[in-house]
Structure formats: structure tokens, C-alpha cells
Design a protein around this motif. Structure first.
Motif, PDB file in Angstrom:
ATOM      1  N   LEU A 233       0.822  -1.217   0.000  1.00  0.00           N
ATOM      2  CA  LEU A 233       0.000   0.000   0.000  1.00  0.00           C
ATOM      3  C   LEU A 233       0.850   1.259   0.000  1.00  0.00           C
ATOM      4  N   GLU A 234       1.969   1.217   0.707  1.00  0.00           N
ATOM      5  CA  GLU A 234       2.857   2.389   0.679  1.00  0.00           C
ATOM      6  C   GLU A 234       3.364   2.641  -0.746  1.00  0.00           C
TER       7      GLU A 234
ATOM      8  N   GLU B  75       3.735  11.519  -1.943  1.00  0.00           N
ATOM      9  CA  GLU B  75       4.145  12.404  -0.859  1.00  0.00           C
ATOM     10  C   GLU B  75       2.935  13.226  -0.382  1.00  0.00           C
ATOM     11  N   GLY B  76       2.756  13.253   0.908  1.00  0.00           N
ATOM     12  CA  GLY B  76       1.658  14.044   1.478  1.00  0.00           C
ATOM     13  C   GLY B  76       0.454  13.201   1.861  1.00  0.00           C
ATOM     14  N   ASP B  77       0.358  11.969   1.331  1.00  0.00           N
ATOM     15  CA  ASP B  77      -0.732  11.091   1.751  1.00  0.00           C
ATOM     16  C   ASP B  77      -0.504  10.710   3.222  1.00  0.00           C
ATOM     17  N   LYS B  78      -1.606  10.385   3.899  1.00  0.00           N
ATOM     18  CA  LYS B  78      -1.510  10.153   5.347  1.00  0.00           C
ATOM     19  C   LYS B  78      -1.812   8.702   5.693  1.00  0.00           C
TER      20      LYS B  78
ATOM     21  N   ILE C  29     -10.613   8.834  13.285  1.00  0.00           N
ATOM     22  CA  ILE C  29      -9.496   9.787  13.148  1.00  0.00           C
ATOM     23  C   ILE C  29      -9.060   9.850  11.680  1.00  0.00           C
ATOM     24  N   GLY C  30      -8.989   8.697  11.048  1.00  0.00           N
ATOM     25  CA  GLY C  30      -8.603   8.647   9.638  1.00  0.00           C
ATOM     26  C   GLY C  30      -9.599   9.401   8.766  1.00  0.00           C
TER      27      GLY C  30
ATOM     28  N   THR D 113      -5.991   9.485   2.701  1.00  0.00           N
ATOM     29  CA  THR D 113      -5.597   8.902   3.990  1.00  0.00           C
ATOM     30  C   THR D 113      -5.836   7.394   3.985  1.00  0.00           C
ATOM     31  N   PHE D 114      -4.815   6.645   4.390  1.00  0.00           N
ATOM     32  CA  PHE D 114      -4.957   5.194   4.565  1.00  0.00           C
ATOM     33  C   PHE D 114      -5.272   4.927   6.028  1.00  0.00           C
ATOM     34  N   THR D 115      -6.437   4.341   6.276  1.00  0.00           N
ATOM     35  CA  THR D 115      -6.873   4.055   7.635  1.00  0.00           C
ATOM     36  C   THR D 115      -6.919   2.539   7.818  1.00  0.00           C
TER      37      THR D 115
END
Ligand SMILES: Cc1ncc(C[n+]2csc(CCOP(=O)(O)OP(=O)(O)O)c2C)c(N)n1
Ligand SMILES: [Mg+2]
Length: 329
Positions: free
Chosen positions: A60-61, A66-69, A131-132, A148-150
Motif C-alpha cells: 500500500l505504501e 508524498e503528502g498522503d496520510k 481519526i482517519g 488517507t490510509f486508515t
């Protein structure tokens, strides 16, 4: 070890494949070392290892920009390493030392990095899910195109707050990928004993959220699914669910007696579906790397992990005055 043979050719470059191998191996060796330090009494409290699940976060990474959470549960060391946090700082936090990400005051479940957009590390099951969505809400408001990856587990998927979050995320088309890391167990309770259905992702249908099942032991399959989910979110189509089927080799935490499953069950997954062996086999059979190349990677990773362990022993314990810093009062 007889890893499964891949039925398809890798659709990434040899360099990328080696990078994923390296990143998964770093997580595995780091976690093995953390387990050893725990056994030696250098790490206290809770410590949940990620061994077996490495392909999930590495795949997933590979789909992020850049900048994704990212935000996850207490089983978080792999997520931190995969998003580029420093192994020295993570290990020193595990041993409760000043050089740790939370100055030794947080431990395994409470680390954060603003620089790497890593928002924890949460010990309360499913607490990271709203939170995600909140992080994704902020990004949508700012119109910055971030996702955002939760991450949460199969057990957490039975928590009510997950569905309150699904509702809001769908209602407001939030750019959030909900990643259900289905490792088949929630502490000592198997998914079969806790969950009314075999698959979990289709619960999103009730809220109009699309989703799919992913083979979490295949880093390339995870990456491909991650890219699809990210594209969906970035296109403004709202949330997406990935139910990633994986397996944890170790106990729930370091204090798990593991009476709820057989050794044979674990051994079978290790032998037939190990995510690192899978990539190793792809690299060797495709002649993308030689045994010597892989040995050199192993050696390099060992050195990084040993350095982190040394740092985590040498860094001092936090000073008493630190009790009064980083608090609200
Ligand atoms: C609200 C809440 N209830 C119970 C616990 C105790 N607890 C910690 S982890 C866990 C199981 C969660 O399993 P799962 O979501 O599948 O994640 P995994 O540990 O498999 O990664 C439970 C019940 C807790 N931390 N928080
Ligand atoms: Mg689980």
C-alpha cells in the motif's frame, strides 16, 4: 522454504521488486529483534508484532504519494518503517528511551511523525477509524488531493464506530481508503467465531462504499489494489474499502499463550504463503537478482536493525522533568 509459485509475471521493474523485498525484510528483521529485546526485558508493556503481514503495508505504501496520510492500530511498527520513519527512533521508543519518537514516553503503541504523515499508533480498538476520516475531511476541505490510509483489523471491523465513520465518509465523499487487515484473529478469537460473514468489505455496500478483497500475502496484488483505491479517492469518488487477507505468525502480543490455533496452521501459512519468500522466488526465477544480491540485502538490513538495537540500548531514559512536558495541563 517452499513458497508458492507465482502464476503471473511481476508488473513492476526489477528495481522496484528488490525495493519491496528489502522493505518487507526490514520489517521482519526489526520485529524479530524487538521480540528478542522484549524477551531480554529491555522492552516493557504491550508489544504487538507485525510478522507475516509485511506485504500489506509495503504494497500500500507503494501506491501512495508524498503528502498522503496513514493511521493505524497498536500493531504499528511495520507501518512506521514502511513510511520511512527512522528505525533507530522506533526501536528507542520501544525501549522507552529519550531518542525515541515520543521521547520514550509513549512506547510501542504511541508514536507519530508529522514529517512522514503518520498519525499513530492507537491502543483503543478502532479508535483510529474516525481519526482517519477526520484527516481525510481536512484534506477534502483544503482540496489538496491527498488520501488517507486508515488501517484496522478484522476484530475492529465489528466496532460500532467503524459504521458511523463509513456513513460520514460516504456522505461527504471523503478521500479515505479503509484497509481491513484481516489476519483472521482478534486476540484469541478467530474471525469465524466473531464475525457473521466470511468477508467483511461488503458491509460497505450498505453505505454505498465500493470495496474488494485483496491477497495480502502478495505485495504486487496489494500494490495494484492500492493504486485502484487511491485513484478512486483522488477522482473525488469518496471512500474505498480494501479487505486484505493476511496472517500473523506471532501471538497477538508478546504475552499471548497461543492456545487458540495449532502450530501446524501457522507452519502451513509460513511454508506456502510467506510474502517475503514469494518475492524472493520472483526475483530469483526471473533472474532479476542472484543469491549473492539477496545476501547483500540481508546483510545490509541486519546492520540497520543491529544499529537500531544498539541505539535503543545506549539512548538514556527520559529525565524526570520530562514528566511535565508534552501534556495539556
Ligand atoms: C475498545 C477496545 N476493546 C478491547 C480492547 C482489547 N483488544 C486489544 S486488541 C484486540 C483485538 C483486535 O483485533 P483485530 O482488530 O483483528 O486486530 P489485530 O490485533 O489482529 O491486528 C482487543 C479486543 C481494546 N484495546 N480496545
Ligand atoms: Mg485481526
Amino acid at each position: 522454504m517452499a513458497a508458492r509459485k507465482s502464476t503471473r509475471k511481476p508488473n513492476v521493474s526489477a528495481e522496484k521488486l528488490k525495493e519491496y523485498y528489502r522493505e518487507m525484510l526490514l520489517i521482519r528483521r526489526f520485529e524479530e529483534k524487538a521480540g528478542q529485546l522484549y524477551g531480554m526485558g529491555l522492552i516493557g508493556g504491550f508489544c504487538h508484532l507485525y510478522i507475516g503481514q509485511e506485504a500489506v503495508v509495503v504494497g500500500l505504501e507503494a501506491a501512495t504519494e508524498e503528502g498522503d496520510k496513514r493511521v493505524t492500530s497498536y500493531r504499528d511498527h511495520g507501518h512506521m518503517l514502511a513510511c520511512g520513519m527512522n528505525p533507530d527512533g522506533v526501536m528507542a521508543e520501544l525501549t522507552g528511551r529519550e531518542g525515541g519518537y515520543s521521547k520514550g514516553k509513549g512506547g510501542s503503541m504511541h508514536m507519530f511523525s508529522k514529517e512522514k504523515h503518520f498519525y499513530g499508533g492507537h491502543g483503543i480498538v478502532a479508535a483510529q477509524v474516525p481519526i482517519g476520516a477526520g484527516l481525510a475531511f481536512a484534506d477534502k476541505y483544503k482540496e489538496n488531493g491527498r488520501v488517507t490510509f486508515t488501517y484496522f483489523g478484522d476484530g475492529a471491523a465489528n466496532q460500532g464506530q467503524v459504521y458511523e465513520t463509513f456513513n460520514m465518509a460516504a456522505l461527504w465523499d471523503l478521500p479515505v481508503v479503509f484497509v481491513i487487515e484481516n489476519n483472521q484473529y482478534a486476540m484469541g478469537t478467530s474471525q469465524q467465531r466473531s464475525t457473521s460473514t466470511k468477508d467483511i468489505y461488503h458491509r460497505g455496500e450498505a453505505f454505498g462504499i465500493a470495496g474488494e478483497i485483496v491477497d495480502g500475502m502478495d505485495v504486487l496484488a496489494v500494490k495494484a489494489a492500492g493504486e485502484k483505491a487511491v485513484a478512486h479517492c483522488r477522482a473525488g469518488k469518496g471512500p474505498y474499502i480494501l479487505e486484505v487477507k493476511t496472517y500473523r505468525y506471532r501471538g497477538h502480543s508478546m504475552s499471548d499463550p497461543a492456545k487458540y490455533r495449532t502450530r501446524e496452521e501457522v507452519q502451513k501459512v509460513r511454508e506456502e504463503r510467506d510474502p517475503i519468500e514469494h518475492v524472493r522466488e520472483l526475483l530469483l526465477s526471473g533472474k532479476h537478482a542472484s543469491e549473492d544480491d539477496l545476501k547483500a540485502i540481508d546483510k545490509d538490513i541486519k546492520q540497520i536493525v543491529n544499529k537500531a538495537a544498539d541505539f535503543s540500548k545506549e539512548s538514556p531514559e527520559p529525565a524526570l522533568e520530562e514528566l511535565w512536558t508534552d501534556i495539556y495541563a
